[in-house]
Design a protein around this motif. Structure first.
Motif, short mmCIF file in Angstrom:
data_model
loop_
_atom_site.label_atom_id
_atom_site.label_comp_id
_atom_site.label_asym_id
_atom_site.label_seq_id
_atom_site.Cartn_x
_atom_site.Cartn_y
_atom_site.Cartn_z
N PRO A 1 0.81 -1.22 0.00
CA PRO A 1 0.00 0.00 0.00
C PRO A 1 0.84 1.27 0.00
O PRO A 1 0.49 2.25 -0.66
CB PRO A 1 -0.82 -0.12 1.29
N GLU A 2 1.97 1.26 0.73
CA GLU A 2 2.84 2.43 0.73
C GLU A 2 3.44 2.67 -0.65
O GLU A 2 3.54 3.81 -1.10
CB GLU A 2 3.98 2.24 1.76
N GLN A 3 3.83 1.60 -1.34
CA GLN A 3 4.38 1.73 -2.70
C GLN A 3 3.31 2.25 -3.67
O GLN A 3 3.59 3.08 -4.53
CB GLN A 3 4.92 0.39 -3.19
N ILE A 4 2.10 1.76 -3.52
CA ILE A 4 1.00 2.21 -4.40
C ILE A 4 0.76 3.69 -4.20
O ILE A 4 0.64 4.45 -5.18
CB ILE A 4 -0.27 1.39 -4.13
N ALA A 5 0.70 4.14 -2.95
CA ALA A 5 0.47 5.56 -2.68
C ALA A 5 1.58 6.42 -3.27
O ALA A 5 1.31 7.47 -3.87
CB ALA A 5 0.37 5.79 -1.17
N ALA A 6 2.83 5.97 -3.14
CA ALA A 6 3.96 6.72 -3.69
C ALA A 6 3.91 6.77 -5.21
O ALA A 6 4.14 7.82 -5.83
CB ALA A 6 5.27 6.09 -3.22
N LYS A 7 3.59 5.64 -5.86
CA LYS A 7 3.52 5.60 -7.33
C LYS A 7 2.39 6.48 -7.86
O LYS A 7 2.54 7.14 -8.89
CB LYS A 7 3.35 4.17 -7.81
N LEU A 8 1.27 6.49 -7.16
CA LEU A 8 0.16 7.34 -7.60
C LEU A 8 0.51 8.82 -7.47
O LEU A 8 0.13 9.63 -8.32
CB LEU A 8 -1.10 7.01 -6.79
N GLN B 1 3.52 10.01 -7.82
CA GLN B 1 4.47 10.29 -8.91
C GLN B 1 3.74 10.41 -10.24
O GLN B 1 4.05 11.28 -11.05
CB GLN B 1 5.50 9.17 -9.01
N ARG B 2 2.81 9.51 -10.50
CA ARG B 2 2.10 9.49 -11.79
C ARG B 2 1.14 10.67 -11.95
O ARG B 2 0.90 11.12 -13.06
CB ARG B 2 1.32 8.20 -11.94
N HIS B 3 0.54 11.11 -10.85
CA HIS B 3 -0.50 12.15 -10.91
C HIS B 3 -0.20 13.28 -9.93
O HIS B 3 -0.97 13.51 -9.00
CB HIS B 3 -1.87 11.55 -10.60
N PRO B 4 0.89 14.02 -10.14
CA PRO B 4 1.18 15.12 -9.22
C PRO B 4 0.13 16.23 -9.36
O PRO B 4 -0.29 16.59 -10.47
CB PRO B 4 2.56 15.61 -9.66
N GLY B 5 -0.33 16.72 -8.23
CA GLY B 5 -1.30 17.81 -8.24
C GLY B 5 -2.74 17.37 -8.50
O GLY B 5 -3.63 18.20 -8.55
N GLN B 6 -2.99 16.09 -8.70
CA GLN B 6 -4.35 15.59 -8.93
C GLN B 6 -4.75 14.70 -7.76
O GLN B 6 -4.62 13.48 -7.80
CB GLN B 6 -4.42 14.80 -10.24
N ARG B 7 -5.25 15.31 -6.72
CA ARG B 7 -5.57 14.58 -5.49
C ARG B 7 -6.66 13.52 -5.69
O ARG B 7 -6.70 12.54 -4.99
CB ARG B 7 -5.97 15.54 -4.38
N GLN B 8 -7.53 13.72 -6.66
CA GLN B 8 -8.59 12.74 -6.91
C GLN B 8 -8.05 11.43 -7.51
O GLN B 8 -8.72 10.42 -7.47
CB GLN B 8 -9.70 13.31 -7.79
#
Length: 131
Positions: free
Chosen positions: A109-116, A118-125
């Motif tokens: 889960p920590e890796q998933i949160a970090a990858k998301l 990175q992939r979507h900076p500034g897009q909290r949704q």
């Protein structure tokens, strides 16, 4: 002794409406229902007739005669439903597919949160918390 607040049910709202039409006091309504006077006061304040000038955002009913049990119940259900925020991880959303794919790759889960992030900076949704 602690007591938790429970909103009035349909039958109780009907009793409130009938007793209000008979010009009963809030305390007499409360004792007839076995409720605290503050519960009846809160219900009437939320759902009693409001003038157009005093109309609030949540759409209190504007009806002649004061309190309408049916409209009060309808409004209470709507307000309760709108109080909960919508979920980010919904099975039809874009975020669901991305998280599922990362889980299938055995990411934590920590890796998933970090990858998301990175992939979507500034897009909290399109980001998720590891918790």
């Amino acid at each position: 002794m602690t007591r938790t607040y429970q909103q009035l049910n349909a039958e109780e709202r009907g009793v409130v409406m009938a007793m209000k039409l008979q010009f009963c006091s809030m305390r007499s309504i409360a004792s007839a229902l076995g409720r605290a006077p503050s519960t009846i006061s809160r219900e009437l304040r939320r759902n009693e007739w409001q003038s157009e000038a005093g109309q609030c955002v949540m759409g209190r009913p504007r009806i002649a005669g004061g309190y309408d049990a049916k409209r009060a119940g309808k409004r209470a259900r709507r307000v309760r439903r709108e109080a909960w925020p919508s979920r980010k991880l919904h099975h039809t959303g874009l975020l669901w597919a991305e998280v599922r794919a990362l889980l299938e790759l055995k990411c934590s889960p920590e890796q998933i949160a970090a990858k998301l992030r990175q992939r979507h900076p500034g897009q909290r949704q399109l980001q998720a918390c590891h918790e």
